[in-house]
Scaffold this motif. Structure first.
Motif, short mmCIF file in Angstrom:
data_model
loop_
_atom_site.label_atom_id
_atom_site.label_comp_id
_atom_site.label_asym_id
_atom_site.label_seq_id
_atom_site.Cartn_x
_atom_site.Cartn_y
_atom_site.Cartn_z
N GLY A 123 0.82 -1.20 0.04
CA GLY A 123 0.11 0.00 0.06
C GLY A 123 0.75 1.12 0.09
O GLY A 123 0.50 2.32 -0.54
N THR A 124 1.93 1.13 0.76
CA THR A 124 2.82 2.43 0.79
C THR A 124 3.58 2.49 -0.79
O THR A 124 3.87 3.67 -1.17
CB THR A 124 3.95 2.21 1.80
N LYS B 136 -3.80 3.11 -1.14
CA LYS B 136 -3.19 2.63 0.36
C LYS B 136 -4.38 2.32 1.25
O LYS B 136 -4.54 1.08 1.86
CB LYS B 136 -2.30 3.33 1.03
#
Length: 467
Positions: A120-121, A322
Protein backbone atom coordinates in the motif's frame (compact mmCIF):
# COMPACT_ATOMS: atom_id res chain seq x y z
CA UNK A 1 31.68 27.55 49.30
CA UNK A 2 30.93 31.03 50.69
CA UNK A 3 28.29 31.58 48.01
CA UNK A 4 26.60 28.29 48.96
CA UNK A 5 26.42 29.34 52.67
CA UNK A 6 25.02 32.77 51.69
CA UNK A 7 22.24 31.18 49.64
CA UNK A 8 21.42 28.84 52.56
CA UNK A 9 21.16 31.75 55.07
CA UNK A 10 18.95 33.67 52.59
CA UNK A 11 16.51 30.72 52.37
CA UNK A 12 16.32 30.51 56.17
CA UNK A 13 15.55 34.26 56.45
CA UNK A 14 12.79 33.95 53.83
CA UNK A 15 11.21 30.99 55.61
CA UNK A 16 11.26 32.83 58.96
CA UNK A 17 9.29 35.66 57.35
CA UNK A 18 6.71 33.25 55.91
CA UNK A 19 7.96 33.10 52.36
CA UNK A 20 8.31 29.85 50.46
CA UNK A 21 11.70 28.81 49.30
CA UNK A 22 12.36 30.08 45.77
CA UNK A 23 12.30 27.34 43.15
CA UNK A 24 15.62 25.89 42.16
CA UNK A 25 16.62 26.68 38.60
CA UNK A 26 16.17 23.63 36.33
CA UNK A 27 19.01 22.66 34.01
CA UNK A 28 18.39 23.82 30.44
CA UNK A 29 17.70 21.16 27.78
CA UNK A 30 18.36 21.38 24.07
CA UNK A 31 15.45 20.28 21.86
CA UNK A 32 15.74 19.16 18.28
CA UNK A 33 13.02 18.80 15.70
CA UNK A 34 12.88 16.18 13.01
CA UNK A 35 13.06 17.19 9.39
CA UNK A 36 9.81 18.59 8.06
CA UNK A 37 7.58 15.99 6.39
CA UNK A 38 5.26 17.33 3.77
CA UNK A 39 3.18 14.19 3.37
CA UNK A 40 1.88 11.19 5.24
CA UNK A 41 4.67 8.83 4.20
CA UNK A 42 5.39 9.21 0.50
CA UNK A 43 9.10 9.08 -0.31
CA UNK A 44 10.56 12.61 -0.03
CA UNK A 45 11.85 12.74 -3.62
CA UNK A 46 8.28 12.29 -4.84
CA UNK A 47 6.77 15.11 -2.79
CA UNK A 48 8.47 18.15 -4.32
CA UNK A 49 5.67 18.71 -6.84
CA UNK A 50 2.88 17.50 -4.60
CA UNK A 51 2.79 19.79 -1.59
CA UNK A 52 4.57 23.12 -1.94
CA UNK A 53 2.66 25.27 0.55
CA UNK A 54 2.01 24.61 4.27
CA UNK A 55 -1.65 23.82 4.98
CA UNK A 56 -2.18 26.87 7.21
CA UNK A 57 -1.04 29.20 4.43
CA UNK A 58 -3.20 27.49 1.80
CA UNK A 59 -6.22 27.60 4.15
CA UNK A 60 -5.80 31.30 4.98
CA UNK A 61 -5.42 32.16 1.32
CA UNK A 62 -8.63 30.30 0.46
CA UNK A 63 -10.49 31.94 3.34
CA UNK A 64 -9.34 35.38 2.16
CA UNK A 65 -10.47 34.69 -1.41
CA UNK A 66 -13.85 33.33 -0.29
CA UNK A 67 -14.37 36.39 1.89
CA UNK A 68 -14.63 38.55 -1.21
CA UNK A 69 -16.65 36.66 -3.84
CA UNK A 70 -16.56 39.65 -6.18
CA UNK A 71 -12.79 39.53 -6.54
CA UNK A 72 -11.47 38.05 -9.77
CA UNK A 73 -9.82 34.63 -9.67
CA UNK A 74 -6.06 34.75 -9.99
CA UNK A 75 -6.10 31.59 -12.05
CA UNK A 76 -6.28 31.84 -15.82
CA UNK A 77 -8.29 29.58 -18.07
CA UNK A 78 -6.22 27.41 -20.38
CA UNK A 79 -6.11 28.92 -23.84
CA UNK A 80 -8.13 26.94 -26.38
CA UNK A 81 -5.58 27.61 -29.13
CA UNK A 82 -2.43 26.84 -27.13
CA UNK A 83 0.29 25.08 -29.06
CA UNK A 84 0.41 21.34 -28.46
CA UNK A 85 3.53 20.03 -30.14
CA UNK A 86 4.06 16.25 -30.13
CA UNK A 87 6.36 14.96 -27.39
CA UNK A 88 8.52 11.88 -27.13
CA UNK A 89 8.03 9.21 -24.48
CA UNK A 90 11.50 9.93 -23.17
CA UNK A 91 10.51 13.56 -22.45
CA UNK A 92 8.35 12.40 -19.54
CA UNK A 93 10.60 9.59 -18.29
CA UNK A 94 11.36 9.77 -14.59
CA UNK A 95 13.08 7.35 -12.23
CA UNK A 96 14.36 7.28 -8.67
CA UNK A 97 15.70 4.77 -6.19
CA UNK A 98 14.17 3.92 -2.82
CA UNK A 99 17.27 3.07 -0.73
CA UNK A 100 15.47 0.56 1.49
CA UNK A 101 18.55 -1.62 1.98
CA UNK A 102 20.72 1.39 2.83
CA UNK A 103 18.42 3.43 5.08
CA UNK A 104 16.85 1.46 7.96
CA UNK A 105 14.75 4.46 9.06
CA UNK A 106 13.25 4.79 5.58
CA UNK A 107 12.66 1.04 5.54
CA UNK A 108 10.82 1.47 8.83
CA UNK A 109 7.94 3.22 7.06
CA UNK A 110 7.72 0.50 4.38
CA UNK A 111 7.56 -2.59 6.63
CA UNK A 112 4.63 -4.20 8.36
CA UNK A 113 4.67 -6.08 11.69
CA UNK A 114 5.92 -9.31 10.09
CA UNK A 115 8.76 -7.64 8.19
CA UNK A 116 7.03 -7.65 4.78
CA UNK A 117 7.08 -4.68 2.40
CA UNK A 118 3.80 -2.77 2.61
CA UNK A 119 2.51 -2.69 -0.93
CA UNK A 120 0.00 0.00 0.00
CA UNK A 121 2.89 2.37 0.72
CA UNK A 122 4.48 1.52 -2.64
CA UNK A 123 1.12 2.25 -4.30
CA UNK A 124 1.22 5.75 -2.77
CA UNK A 125 4.66 6.26 -4.26
CA UNK A 126 3.50 5.04 -7.67
CA UNK A 127 0.57 7.44 -7.72
CA UNK A 128 2.89 10.30 -6.76
CA UNK A 129 5.30 9.25 -9.52
CA UNK A 130 2.48 9.13 -12.08
CA UNK A 131 1.68 12.76 -11.24
CA UNK A 132 5.30 13.85 -11.78
CA UNK A 133 5.41 12.01 -15.11
CA UNK A 134 2.08 13.45 -16.25
CA UNK A 135 3.14 17.04 -15.48
CA UNK A 136 6.39 16.50 -17.34
CA UNK A 137 4.25 15.78 -20.38
CA UNK A 138 1.56 18.45 -19.94
CA UNK A 139 3.43 21.27 -18.22
CA UNK A 140 2.16 23.11 -15.11
CA UNK A 141 -0.66 25.11 -16.75
CA UNK A 142 -3.26 22.34 -16.43
CA UNK A 143 -4.60 20.35 -13.50
CA UNK A 144 -3.89 16.63 -13.83
CA UNK A 145 -5.81 14.04 -11.82
CA UNK A 146 -5.83 10.23 -11.63
CA UNK A 147 -8.88 8.94 -13.51
CA UNK A 148 -8.30 5.20 -13.14
CA UNK A 149 -5.78 2.57 -12.29
CA UNK A 150 -5.92 0.23 -15.27
CA UNK A 151 -3.82 -2.48 -13.67
CA UNK A 152 -1.15 -3.15 -11.06
CA UNK A 153 0.35 -6.61 -11.48
CA UNK A 154 2.84 -8.36 -9.23
CA UNK A 155 5.40 -9.86 -11.59
CA UNK A 156 8.18 -11.40 -9.46
CA UNK A 157 7.75 -11.35 -5.66
CA UNK A 158 10.65 -10.04 -3.56
CA UNK A 159 12.73 -12.60 -1.68
CA UNK A 160 15.06 -10.10 0.02
CA UNK A 161 15.08 -6.51 1.23
CA UNK A 162 16.79 -4.43 -1.44
CA UNK A 163 16.89 -0.96 -2.95
CA UNK A 164 13.99 -0.45 -5.35
CA UNK A 165 13.95 1.57 -8.55
CA UNK A 166 10.67 3.27 -9.49
CA UNK A 167 10.44 4.44 -13.09
CA UNK A 168 7.92 5.28 -15.78
CA UNK A 169 6.81 7.48 -18.66
CA UNK A 170 3.74 8.49 -20.66
CA UNK A 171 3.15 5.65 -23.13
CA UNK A 172 -0.15 6.67 -24.70
CA UNK A 173 -1.54 10.13 -25.51
CA UNK A 174 -3.59 10.73 -28.63
CA UNK A 175 -3.93 14.48 -28.10
CA UNK A 176 -7.20 14.28 -26.17
CA UNK A 177 -7.43 15.02 -22.45
CA UNK A 178 -6.32 11.60 -21.17
CA UNK A 179 -2.95 9.86 -21.19
CA UNK A 180 -1.66 6.51 -19.98
CA UNK A 181 1.34 6.43 -17.65
CA UNK A 182 3.19 3.11 -17.49
CA UNK A 183 5.47 2.44 -14.52
CA UNK A 184 7.40 -0.35 -12.88
CA UNK A 185 9.07 -1.17 -9.57
CA UNK A 186 12.22 -3.30 -9.76
CA UNK A 187 15.33 -4.22 -7.84
CA UNK A 188 17.68 -1.29 -8.31
CA UNK A 189 20.37 -2.35 -10.82
CA UNK A 190 24.05 -1.80 -10.24
CA UNK A 191 25.57 1.35 -11.71
CA UNK A 192 25.89 1.03 -15.47
CA UNK A 193 23.50 -1.93 -15.69
CA UNK A 194 19.87 -2.06 -16.76
CA UNK A 195 16.94 -3.73 -15.00
CA UNK A 196 16.52 -7.43 -15.71
CA UNK A 197 13.05 -8.78 -16.41
CA UNK A 198 13.29 -11.25 -13.51
CA UNK A 199 14.03 -8.34 -11.17
CA UNK A 200 10.76 -6.51 -11.93
CA UNK A 201 8.46 -6.57 -8.90
CA UNK A 202 5.49 -4.55 -10.16
CA UNK A 203 4.20 -3.29 -13.49
CA UNK A 204 1.29 -0.90 -13.65
CA UNK A 205 -0.58 1.63 -15.76
CA UNK A 206 -2.57 4.68 -14.62
CA UNK A 207 -4.87 6.82 -16.73
CA UNK A 208 -4.44 10.52 -16.03
CA UNK A 209 -6.80 13.28 -17.19
CA UNK A 210 -5.93 16.96 -17.62
CA UNK A 211 -8.45 19.59 -16.59
CA UNK A 212 -8.71 23.34 -16.90
CA UNK A 213 -7.77 24.69 -13.44
CA UNK A 214 -10.65 27.22 -13.54
CA UNK A 215 -13.54 25.48 -15.33
CA UNK A 216 -12.51 21.93 -14.28
CA UNK A 217 -13.38 20.75 -17.79
CA UNK A 218 -11.11 18.34 -19.72
CA UNK A 219 -8.47 19.99 -21.92
CA UNK A 220 -6.35 18.48 -24.67
CA UNK A 221 -2.72 17.58 -24.03
CA UNK A 222 0.30 17.04 -26.25
CA UNK A 223 0.09 13.95 -28.46
CA UNK A 224 2.89 11.39 -28.38
CA UNK A 225 5.45 10.99 -31.11
CA UNK A 226 6.47 7.30 -31.28
CA UNK A 227 9.62 6.22 -33.09
CA UNK A 228 11.20 2.94 -31.98
CA UNK A 229 9.57 -0.53 -32.25
CA UNK A 230 9.33 -0.72 -28.43
CA UNK A 231 7.60 2.67 -28.27
CA UNK A 232 5.16 1.55 -30.95
CA UNK A 233 4.43 -1.61 -28.94
CA UNK A 234 3.76 0.39 -25.77
CA UNK A 235 1.59 2.88 -27.63
CA UNK A 236 -0.45 0.07 -29.22
CA UNK A 237 -0.95 -1.51 -25.80
CA UNK A 238 -2.19 1.80 -24.41
CA UNK A 239 -4.55 2.19 -27.35
CA UNK A 240 -5.83 -1.34 -26.74
CA UNK A 241 -6.41 -0.58 -23.06
CA UNK A 242 -8.35 2.53 -24.03
CA UNK A 243 -10.60 0.50 -26.35
CA UNK A 244 -11.16 -2.12 -23.63
CA UNK A 245 -12.27 0.59 -21.19
CA UNK A 246 -14.73 2.01 -23.71
CA UNK A 247 -16.13 -1.44 -24.51
CA UNK A 248 -16.46 -2.26 -20.81
CA UNK A 249 -18.52 0.90 -20.26
CA UNK A 250 -20.87 -0.07 -23.08
CA UNK A 251 -21.38 -3.63 -21.80
CA UNK A 252 -21.48 -2.72 -18.11
CA UNK A 253 -24.14 -4.55 -16.11
CA UNK A 254 -25.50 -1.15 -15.08
CA UNK A 255 -26.44 -0.56 -18.73
CA UNK A 256 -27.11 -4.08 -20.05
CA UNK A 257 -28.61 -7.30 -18.76
CA UNK A 258 -26.45 -10.40 -18.16
CA UNK A 259 -25.78 -12.46 -21.28
CA UNK A 260 -27.22 -15.96 -21.75
CA UNK A 261 -24.26 -17.75 -20.15
CA UNK A 262 -24.34 -15.43 -17.14
CA UNK A 263 -28.12 -15.86 -16.79
CA UNK A 264 -27.62 -19.63 -16.71
CA UNK A 265 -25.02 -19.14 -13.98
CA UNK A 266 -27.41 -17.07 -11.86
CA UNK A 267 -30.07 -19.75 -12.25
CA UNK A 268 -27.60 -22.46 -11.21
CA UNK A 269 -26.71 -20.52 -8.03
CA UNK A 270 -30.40 -20.08 -7.21
CA UNK A 271 -31.03 -23.79 -7.68
CA UNK A 272 -28.07 -24.63 -5.43
CA UNK A 273 -29.48 -22.42 -2.67
CA UNK A 274 -32.81 -24.24 -2.88
CA UNK A 275 -30.97 -27.54 -2.47
CA UNK A 276 -29.13 -26.26 0.61
CA UNK A 277 -32.45 -25.38 2.27
CA UNK A 278 -34.53 -28.34 1.08
CA UNK A 279 -35.09 -30.71 4.05
CA UNK A 280 -35.57 -33.60 1.60
CA UNK A 281 -32.29 -32.97 -0.19
CA UNK A 282 -29.09 -34.33 1.36
CA UNK A 283 -26.97 -31.51 -0.11
CA UNK A 284 -25.94 -28.88 2.45
CA UNK A 285 -23.75 -25.78 2.22
CA UNK A 286 -20.11 -26.93 2.54
CA UNK A 287 -17.99 -25.56 5.39
CA UNK A 288 -15.64 -23.89 2.87
CA UNK A 289 -18.48 -21.88 1.29
CA UNK A 290 -19.52 -18.47 2.66
CA UNK A 291 -22.35 -16.17 1.64
CA UNK A 292 -21.14 -12.89 0.15
CA UNK A 293 -22.85 -10.63 2.68
CA UNK A 294 -20.92 -12.30 5.55
CA UNK A 295 -17.56 -11.24 4.06
CA UNK A 296 -18.20 -7.49 4.27
CA UNK A 297 -15.91 -5.07 6.16
CA UNK A 298 -16.42 -1.31 6.53
CA UNK A 299 -14.41 1.67 7.73
CA UNK A 300 -14.94 5.42 8.14
CA UNK A 301 -12.04 7.90 8.16
CA UNK A 302 -11.93 11.68 8.34
CA UNK A 303 -9.73 13.15 5.60
CA UNK A 304 -6.97 15.24 7.13
CA UNK A 305 -4.92 17.91 5.28
CA UNK A 306 -1.75 15.80 5.62
CA UNK A 307 -3.25 13.53 2.91
CA UNK A 308 -3.90 16.39 0.44
CA UNK A 309 -2.72 16.61 -3.16
CA UNK A 310 -0.82 19.47 -4.79
CA UNK A 311 -4.04 21.46 -5.16
CA UNK A 312 -4.39 21.46 -1.34
CA UNK A 313 -8.12 20.84 -0.86
CA UNK A 314 -8.52 17.36 -2.33
CA UNK A 315 -7.07 14.08 -1.08
CA UNK A 316 -4.07 12.54 -2.80
CA UNK A 317 -5.13 9.52 -4.90
CA UNK A 318 -2.25 7.40 -3.61
CA UNK A 319 -3.63 7.66 -0.08
CA UNK A 320 -6.93 6.20 -1.32
CA UNK A 321 -5.07 3.34 -2.98
CA UNK A 322 -3.24 2.59 0.26
CA UNK A 323 -6.43 2.69 2.35
CA UNK A 324 -8.44 0.52 -0.05
CA UNK A 325 -5.60 -1.99 -0.47
CA UNK A 326 -5.14 -2.49 3.26
CA UNK A 327 -8.89 -2.91 3.80
CA UNK A 328 -9.08 -5.39 0.90
CA UNK A 329 -6.12 -7.32 2.35
CA UNK A 330 -7.85 -7.46 5.74
CA UNK A 331 -11.13 -8.55 4.13
CA UNK A 332 -9.42 -11.39 2.21
CA UNK A 333 -7.57 -12.51 5.35
CA UNK A 334 -10.76 -12.53 7.45
CA UNK A 335 -12.59 -14.46 4.72
CA UNK A 336 -9.93 -17.15 4.26
CA UNK A 337 -8.41 -17.12 7.76
CA UNK A 338 -5.09 -17.30 5.98
CA UNK A 339 -2.48 -14.76 4.89
CA UNK A 340 -3.35 -13.44 1.40
CA UNK A 341 -0.72 -12.67 -1.23
CA UNK A 342 -1.39 -9.77 -3.61
CA UNK A 343 -1.78 -10.69 -7.29
CA UNK A 344 -3.16 -7.58 -9.00
CA UNK A 345 -5.21 -4.43 -8.78
CA UNK A 346 -7.67 -4.92 -11.61
CA UNK A 347 -9.18 -2.00 -13.57
CA UNK A 348 -10.42 0.47 -10.97
CA UNK A 349 -11.88 3.96 -11.21
CA UNK A 350 -11.66 7.26 -9.33
CA UNK A 351 -15.17 8.65 -9.84
CA UNK A 352 -15.18 11.84 -7.78
CA UNK A 353 -12.54 13.75 -5.80
CA UNK A 354 -12.38 13.39 -2.01
CA UNK A 355 -12.30 16.79 -0.24
CA UNK A 356 -10.09 17.53 2.75
CA UNK A 357 -12.26 17.48 5.88
CA UNK A 358 -14.79 15.03 4.49
CA UNK A 359 -15.49 11.55 5.84
CA UNK A 360 -14.50 8.62 3.63
CA UNK A 361 -16.52 5.41 3.90
CA UNK A 362 -14.99 2.22 2.51
CA UNK A 363 -16.81 -1.09 2.10
CA UNK A 364 -14.86 -4.22 1.16
CA UNK A 365 -16.63 -7.38 -0.05
CA UNK A 366 -15.33 -10.71 -1.37
CA UNK A 367 -17.15 -10.85 -4.71
CA UNK A 368 -15.51 -13.76 -6.56
CA UNK A 369 -13.36 -16.81 -5.97
CA UNK A 370 -11.43 -18.80 -8.56
CA UNK A 371 -11.97 -21.74 -8.81
CA UNK A 372 -15.64 -20.84 -8.40
CA UNK A 373 -18.28 -22.75 -6.46
CA UNK A 374 -20.29 -23.21 -9.65
CA UNK A 375 -18.80 -22.93 -13.12
CA UNK A 376 -20.54 -21.66 -16.23
CA UNK A 377 -21.81 -24.32 -18.67
CA UNK A 378 -18.80 -25.90 -20.39
CA UNK A 379 -16.27 -24.32 -17.99
CA UNK A 380 -13.61 -26.62 -16.53
CA UNK A 381 -11.60 -26.00 -13.37
CA UNK A 382 -9.92 -27.84 -10.50
CA UNK A 383 -12.45 -27.89 -7.67
CA UNK A 384 -9.86 -29.42 -5.30
CA UNK A 385 -7.15 -26.83 -5.97
CA UNK A 386 -4.89 -26.10 -2.99
CA UNK A 387 -4.94 -22.38 -3.84
CA UNK A 388 -7.84 -19.97 -4.36
CA UNK A 389 -7.82 -16.57 -6.00
CA UNK A 390 -9.96 -14.14 -4.05
CA UNK A 391 -11.28 -10.96 -5.63
CA UNK A 392 -12.20 -8.16 -3.21
CA UNK A 393 -14.18 -5.14 -4.31
CA UNK A 394 -13.84 -1.93 -2.28
CA UNK A 395 -16.57 0.67 -2.80
CA UNK A 396 -15.89 4.18 -1.53
CA UNK A 397 -18.17 7.11 -0.87
CA UNK A 398 -17.65 10.45 0.79
CA UNK A 399 -19.84 12.66 2.99
CA UNK A 400 -19.31 16.09 4.43
CA UNK A 401 -18.89 16.31 8.21
CA UNK A 402 -22.54 17.36 8.64
CA UNK A 403 -23.55 14.19 6.72
CA UNK A 404 -25.79 16.24 4.48
CA UNK A 405 -24.46 15.01 1.15
CA UNK A 406 -23.02 11.73 -0.07
CA UNK A 407 -21.46 10.71 -3.37
CA UNK A 408 -19.48 7.72 -4.68
CA UNK A 409 -15.78 8.33 -5.12
CA UNK A 410 -14.45 5.13 -6.64
CA UNK A 411 -14.46 1.37 -6.97
CA UNK A 412 -11.28 -0.65 -6.46
CA UNK A 413 -10.87 -4.32 -7.38
CA UNK A 414 -8.06 -6.32 -5.76
CA UNK A 415 -7.12 -9.95 -6.41
CA UNK A 416 -5.25 -12.06 -3.86
CA UNK A 417 -4.28 -15.71 -3.60
CA UNK A 418 -4.68 -17.79 -0.44
CA UNK A 419 -3.48 -21.29 0.37
CA UNK A 420 -7.00 -22.44 1.14
CA UNK A 421 -9.85 -24.15 -0.66
CA UNK A 422 -12.61 -21.63 -0.05
CA UNK A 423 -15.60 -20.29 -2.01
CA UNK A 424 -17.95 -17.31 -1.99
CA UNK A 425 -21.65 -17.54 -2.88
CA UNK A 426 -24.01 -14.67 -3.83
CA UNK A 427 -27.69 -14.89 -2.91
CA UNK A 428 -29.35 -11.56 -3.81
CA UNK A 429 -29.73 -9.95 -7.22
CA UNK A 430 -27.32 -7.14 -6.32
CA UNK A 431 -24.74 -9.71 -5.21
CA UNK A 432 -25.23 -11.66 -8.46
CA UNK A 433 -24.39 -8.51 -10.41
CA UNK A 434 -21.29 -7.90 -8.29
CA UNK A 435 -20.26 -11.53 -8.80
CA UNK A 436 -20.71 -11.38 -12.59
CA UNK A 437 -18.83 -8.08 -12.83
CA UNK A 438 -15.95 -9.60 -10.83
CA UNK A 439 -16.03 -12.73 -13.02
CA UNK A 440 -15.63 -10.56 -16.11
CA UNK A 441 -12.66 -8.81 -14.52
CA UNK A 442 -11.08 -12.15 -13.65
CA UNK A 443 -11.31 -13.18 -17.31
CA UNK A 444 -9.63 -9.92 -18.36
CA UNK A 445 -6.81 -10.51 -15.88
CA UNK A 446 -6.26 -14.02 -17.24
CA UNK A 447 -6.03 -12.64 -20.78
CA UNK A 448 -3.63 -9.90 -19.64
CA UNK A 449 -1.37 -12.43 -17.89
CA UNK A 450 -1.31 -14.61 -21.01
CA UNK A 451 -0.55 -11.60 -23.21
CA UNK A 452 2.12 -9.96 -21.07
CA UNK A 453 3.44 -12.92 -19.10
CA UNK A 454 4.03 -13.06 -15.36
CA UNK A 455 6.66 -14.55 -13.10
CA UNK A 456 4.05 -14.98 -10.36
CA UNK A 457 2.92 -18.37 -9.09
CA UNK A 458 1.40 -19.43 -5.76
CA UNK A 459 4.46 -21.41 -4.66
CA UNK A 460 6.84 -18.48 -5.29
CA UNK A 461 4.45 -16.20 -3.39
CA UNK A 462 4.88 -18.23 -0.21
CA UNK A 463 8.47 -16.96 0.11
CA UNK A 464 7.61 -13.41 -0.91
CA UNK A 465 8.60 -10.46 1.28
CA UNK A 466 5.69 -8.37 -0.03
CA UNK A 467 2.44 -8.00 1.88
Amino acid sequence: MANTRAMGFRRLRLRSKGFASPPRPWPTRAFQTSAAKRTDGVFRELTAMRVQTPWIEALRKKQAEDADPSSASKKQEVSADRKLTPKRMSDSYHSLVLPLAQDPWLLDSYLNASGHIRLGTLFMDLDALSGIIAYKHTGPDVTTVTASCDRIILKNPLTEICDLQLSGQVTYASGRSSMEVTMQVAKAPKEGESVKEEDVLIKCAFTMVSLDPVTKKPVNVNPLQVETPEEKRLYALGEQNSEIRKAHKQTSLIKTTPNDLESDLIHAFWQRQLQYHDPYDELRKPDNTHFMDTTRLQTATIMQPQFRNRHHFMIFGGFLLKQTFELAFTCAAAFARARPTFVSLDPSTFQNPVPVGSILYLTATVVYTDPPLIGAPGETFDQDSKYTRVQVRVDSKVRDVEHGRSKPTGQFNYTFTVEKNIRVMPRTYQEYMMYLDARRRAELVKESVKREGSGWNPKAAEDSLTE
